[in-house]
Design an enzyme around this catalytic site. Structure first.
Site, PDB file in Angstrom:
ATOM      1  N   ARG A 272      -1.434  -0.065  -0.236  1.00  0.00           N
ATOM      2  CA  ARG A 272      -2.280   0.087   0.058  1.00  0.00           C
ATOM      3  C   ARG A 272      -2.947   0.189   1.137  1.00  0.00           C
ATOM      4  O   ARG A 272      -2.249  -0.480   1.800  1.00  0.00           O
ATOM      5  CB  ARG A 272      -4.058  -0.373  -0.832  1.00  0.00           C
ATOM      6  CG  ARG A 272      -3.813  -0.484  -1.681  1.00  0.00           C
ATOM      7  CD  ARG A 272      -5.516  -1.432  -2.614  1.00  0.00           C
ATOM      8  NE  ARG A 272      -5.174  -0.829  -3.630  1.00  0.00           N
ATOM      9  CZ  ARG A 272      -5.920  -2.164  -4.125  1.00  0.00           C
ATOM     10  NH1 ARG A 272      -6.988  -3.417  -3.948  1.00  0.00           N
ATOM     11  NH2 ARG A 272      -6.517  -2.007  -5.917  1.00  0.00           N
TER      12      ARG A 272
ATOM     13  N   ARG B 242      -5.525 -10.084   3.296  1.00  0.00           N
ATOM     14  CA  ARG B 242      -6.133  -7.874   3.587  1.00  0.00           C
ATOM     15  C   ARG B 242      -4.789  -6.994   3.445  1.00  0.00           C
ATOM     16  O   ARG B 242      -4.148  -7.269   5.008  1.00  0.00           O
ATOM     17  CB  ARG B 242      -7.039  -7.622   4.210  1.00  0.00           C
ATOM     18  CG  ARG B 242      -7.078  -5.580   4.025  1.00  0.00           C
ATOM     19  CD  ARG B 242      -8.891  -5.031   4.189  1.00  0.00           C
ATOM     20  NE  ARG B 242     -10.187  -5.434   4.380  1.00  0.00           N
ATOM     21  CZ  ARG B 242     -10.113  -5.480   3.178  1.00  0.00           C
ATOM     22  NH1 ARG B 242      -9.609  -3.993   2.306  1.00  0.00           N
ATOM     23  NH2 ARG B 242     -11.675  -5.737   2.665  1.00  0.00           N
TER      24      ARG B 242
END
Length: 430
Positions: free
Chosen positions: A262, A277
């Site tokens: 991502r 993240r």
């Protein structure tokens, strides 16, 4: 994708569903395109009937020697042919516009989904386990002494830039053990079929599960025209793309452990510390393809499968029902599982389990054939993390930390760690 027939039947209900998600009314625009498309088709069919009738009369006029009528009819046939081509192109253009509009609109929430605009509107379903108490200030994962040597952000940044990590030694092994534990539980006890699929997919697959066209900036497009998957939901769900399944084969329950990618576009400054993240991470994903009557029941089953992993690891967590404004694009209802992280003194998302209804199936044209006969209908799809491996690693390490820098590991992982149950302050499995 939405069924235009349902929008025709009740445009107000459709717009009300969009409003719950914070999206402006769209039925008027959609129905105008639909009307223009259907009008072009109707006019094309009428022109075709006129052309066919004139074609039958051409021969008669020629045979009777009526040259003027012959020429008139022949010109009419040519005129109608051009008119049909023009109208067909118009219908095709309106259809493409309508599809593009529908592809950009989110799914509608179920009636029992809580109202709300963002995460503040989410409702706690329940919480399990008690957060551990420490007689020292618990650290975040990257500051625990036993972990530092095996979690290298500096070298990863040298290799790939920010938001990557290099796991080595015992930490890499614990990470792998978590994935193996999750997979084995889902396969052996939850009845899911293991799938090892590609992490590069065609554009149609990304469209099918809703990552495209709206969220292209969140994923990575390769020069070959393939996309790196943001989750193996894309791979698993699209296995049935374009298929008509026998009803007797439903439900199809699958799981996969894969790399995920991502870009995290728009998330600058959020959760950048440690490996919470990342641009590249691993997940054990669950996907179900079900009969329409069983979709919501399957959602509860899938939630239970994800919660069971956390229970077995002895981690405290809470399960949240997301409000309409906080759900993902393709979901009709979503549960988020949030695990307790002592280093942050808060609960953080570790799994999202969603029911999509026929939203993805329409985009993929995935249907089933009823056992008793009848017209094929769209399947329903569901997906959920079971779990995010990196975030589970963080939770295990932070919850098991000891004041001396060592970490007590869950007993559930022992079979994949050679029976070892601790990480020493020096970073070794013992």
């Amino acid at each position: 994708m939405h069924d235009i027939r349902l929008i025709r039947d009740d445009p107000a209900a459709f717009d009300a569903g969009l409003a719950r998600r914070g999206v402006a009314a769209a039925s008027e625009r959609l129905l105008a395109l639909d009307t223009a498309r259907r009008d072009a088709i109707t006019r094309s069919e009428a022109a075709m009937a006129e052309r066919n009738a004139a074609s039958k009369e051409v021969g008669k006029a020629k045979a009777s020697g009526d040259e003027a009528e012959f020429e008139r009819l022949r010109a009419l046939v040519g005129q109608k042919k051009d008119e049909i081509a023009r109208l067909d192109e118009e219908a095709k253009a309106r259809d493409a516009e309508l599809r593009a509009e529908l592809l950009g609109l989110p799914n509608l929430p179920l009636a029992d989904v809580p109202e709300g605009e963002d995460e503040d509107g989410n409702v706690e379903l329940h919480r399990r386990g008690a957060p551990p108490s420490f007689d020292f200030a618990p650290k975040e994962h990257f500051d625990i002494p036993g972990i530092r040597a095996g979690m290298d952000f500096e070298t990863a940044a040298k290799l790939s830039g920010a938001r990557f990590v290099l796991l080595t030694g015992a930490i890499a092994r614990i990470h792998r053990a978590l994935a193996q534990f999750m997979l084995e539980t889902h396969i052996s006890e939850n009845g899911l079929l293991e799938v090892n699929g590609p992490v590069m997919v065609r554009e149609e697959a990304m469209i099918g599960t809703g990552q495209l066209p709206k969220f292209g900036e969140d994923s990575y497009l390769l020069r070959e025209g393939l996309w790196l998957i943001p989750t193996s939901e894309v791979t698993l769900t699209n296995i049935v793309q374009g298929d008509i399944l026998d009803e007797a084969t439903l439900p199809r329950r699958m799981t996969a452990h894969s790399l995920c990618f991502r870009s995290e576009a728009g998330s600058a400054g959020r959760d950048t510390s440690g490996m919470l993240r990342q641009h590249q991470f691993e997940k054990v994903e669950m996907v179900s393809v079900t009969h329409p009557d069983k979709g919501e029941e399957e959602l509860e089953r899938m939630r239970g499968c994800a919660e069971d992993i956390l229970d077995r690891l002895g981690l405290a967590y809470r399960t949240m029902t997301l409000c309409a404004g906080d759900m993902g694009f393709g979901a009709r209802k979503t549960y988020d599982l949030e695990v307790w992280l002592p280093g942050q003194d808060t609960y953080r998302e570790i799994s999202s389990v969603s029911f999509c209804g026929d939203f993805q199936a329409r985009r993929m044209n995935a249907r089933y054939r009823p056992e008793g006969g009848g017209k094929p209908d769209f399947v329903h799809t569901l997906n959920g993390s079971g779990l995010a491996v990196g975030r589970t690693l963080i939770a295990v390490l932070e919850n098991g930390q000891r004041e001396d820098g060592s970490v007590a590991l869950p007993e559930a992982l022992a079979p994949w760690l050679g029976g070892r149950t601790h990480l020493s302050a020096a970073g070794e499995l013992v």
